[in-house]
Write a protein that holds these residues in place. Sequence first.
Motif, PDB file in Angstrom:
ATOM      1  N   LYS A  22      15.403   5.638 -15.356  1.00  0.00           N
ATOM      2  CA  LYS A  22      14.149   5.502 -14.617  1.00  0.00           C
ATOM      3  C   LYS A  22      14.401   5.473 -13.107  1.00  0.00           C
ATOM      4  O   LYS A  22      13.581   5.960 -12.318  1.00  0.00           O
ATOM      5  N   VAL A  23      15.533   4.886 -12.680  1.00  0.00           N
ATOM      6  CA  VAL A  23      15.895   4.889 -11.257  1.00  0.00           C
ATOM      7  C   VAL A  23      16.012   6.316 -10.749  1.00  0.00           C
ATOM      8  O   VAL A  23      15.430   6.683  -9.720  1.00  0.00           O
ATOM      9  N   TRP A  24      16.758   7.150 -11.466  1.00  0.00           N
ATOM     10  CA  TRP A  24      16.976   8.517 -10.998  1.00  0.00           C
ATOM     11  C   TRP A  24      15.728   9.374 -11.128  1.00  0.00           C
ATOM     12  O   TRP A  24      15.483  10.258 -10.304  1.00  0.00           O
TER      13      TRP A  24
ATOM     14  N   ASP B 173      13.129  -1.095  -2.505  1.00  0.00           N
ATOM     15  CA  ASP B 173      11.959  -0.308  -2.896  1.00  0.00           C
ATOM     16  C   ASP B 173      12.126   0.258  -4.303  1.00  0.00           C
ATOM     17  O   ASP B 173      11.189   0.249  -5.107  1.00  0.00           O
ATOM     18  N   ILE B 174      13.315   0.759  -4.591  1.00  0.00           N
ATOM     19  CA  ILE B 174      13.559   1.353  -5.907  1.00  0.00           C
ATOM     20  C   ILE B 174      13.372   0.321  -7.007  1.00  0.00           C
ATOM     21  O   ILE B 174      12.684   0.554  -8.007  1.00  0.00           O
ATOM     22  N   ILE B 175      13.974  -0.849  -6.832  1.00  0.00           N
ATOM     23  CA  ILE B 175      13.890  -1.900  -7.849  1.00  0.00           C
ATOM     24  C   ILE B 175      12.448  -2.359  -8.039  1.00  0.00           C
ATOM     25  O   ILE B 175      11.973  -2.519  -9.167  1.00  0.00           O
TER      26      ILE B 175
ATOM     27  N   GLN C  72       9.956  10.440  -6.227  1.00  0.00           N
ATOM     28  CA  GLN C  72       9.328   9.636  -5.172  1.00  0.00           C
ATOM     29  C   GLN C  72      10.295   9.310  -4.021  1.00  0.00           C
ATOM     30  O   GLN C  72      10.146   8.272  -3.376  1.00  0.00           O
ATOM     31  N   TYR C  73      11.229  10.197  -3.790  1.00  0.00           N
ATOM     32  CA  TYR C  73      12.212   9.944  -2.733  1.00  0.00           C
ATOM     33  C   TYR C  73      11.541   9.593  -1.413  1.00  0.00           C
ATOM     34  O   TYR C  73      12.022   8.741  -0.670  1.00  0.00           O
TER      35      TYR C  73
ATOM     36  N   SER D 248       0.828  -1.211   0.000  1.00  0.00           N
ATOM     37  CA  SER D 248       0.000   0.000   0.000  1.00  0.00           C
ATOM     38  C   SER D 248       0.862   1.261   0.000  1.00  0.00           C
ATOM     39  O   SER D 248       0.523   2.254  -0.654  1.00  0.00           O
ATOM     40  N   ARG D 249       1.985   1.223   0.713  1.00  0.00           N
ATOM     41  CA  ARG D 249       2.879   2.389   0.768  1.00  0.00           C
ATOM     42  C   ARG D 249       3.394   2.764  -0.614  1.00  0.00           C
ATOM     43  O   ARG D 249       3.547   3.945  -0.944  1.00  0.00           O
TER      44      ARG D 249
END
Length: 298
Positions: A177-179, A195-197, A185-186, A146-147
């Motif tokens: 896309k990572v950056w 989370d990033i992956i 969405q930091y 959900s987060r």
Amino acid sequence: MNKAITIVCASSDSYAPYCGVMLTSLLSNNRNHQIECFILSGDMGKDNRQRFSQLAEEFSQKITVLDIDKEIFSKLPIGERFSNISYEAYFRLLMPSLLSDRDRALYLDCDMVVKDDLSELWNTDLEGYAIAAVQDTLRMRKKCLSRLGFDANDGYFNSGMGLYNLQFLRQFEFEKKVWDFVDRQYHLIVYHDQDIINCVCHGLIREVSPKWNMLESFLENNPPIVPWQREELEKWHKRPCIIHYASLRKPWFKECIHPYKDEFWRYVAISPWNELRPTFKYHGFKRFTKYYLKRLFI
């Protein structure tokens, strides 16, 4: 075309002994394959570089330390929730460009022991997928879905083991896309690279058996695993292919009572870091023993 199994891991100089033990286990159980290992590091010292060279020579394989500038990730969170997380955790995000002439690479965390031949995992069909990985625990799914804005039936994958389709990721412009995600969405980033992956590759991760990333939580009497993995877990929990010591109570700490703790020390004994000895990290042994007894490993 490169025929070697390409292994990538990331390690600071202080974590190098554990990385070395993991690679010792991997090379010991994959003697019939050509292996090339890349260690991503921001501060690897001369002594550990020499030991990695010794390890490579012993198994007639290739180990290369790639020096990474930590400043690239200096604005990303570390140590806020987990004191054992360092900038090296983010280095895997650079793999598509670092290994620009490789089609795929198997990333492994350092706090692992590889117990089996990796060819089955290495040859996983990645057509149309960015990564192959293992679903994280139900506890993590409840915390994260959900987060991150995922649906209840979406996957959330542990990043400790990932088979990366580097060719796909380059075409996908993964690093850009990572950056973009970090910039926009930091505030969503709690579990670091994981989370990033999961967000950047949402819907593009192929699920594989938990035998390839046997998390400590999967060894509980009532493991918090997604229902469709339960049959696989019951088949493999007593003979996992990759053991992941994913909690803070690592096998090199005396407080650790992980059921496969001895497997780590088995490979310490035949590694260039065989002087390692268990140490206390935490005060209050009873507190951690009580924690484990509540969970009761199978």
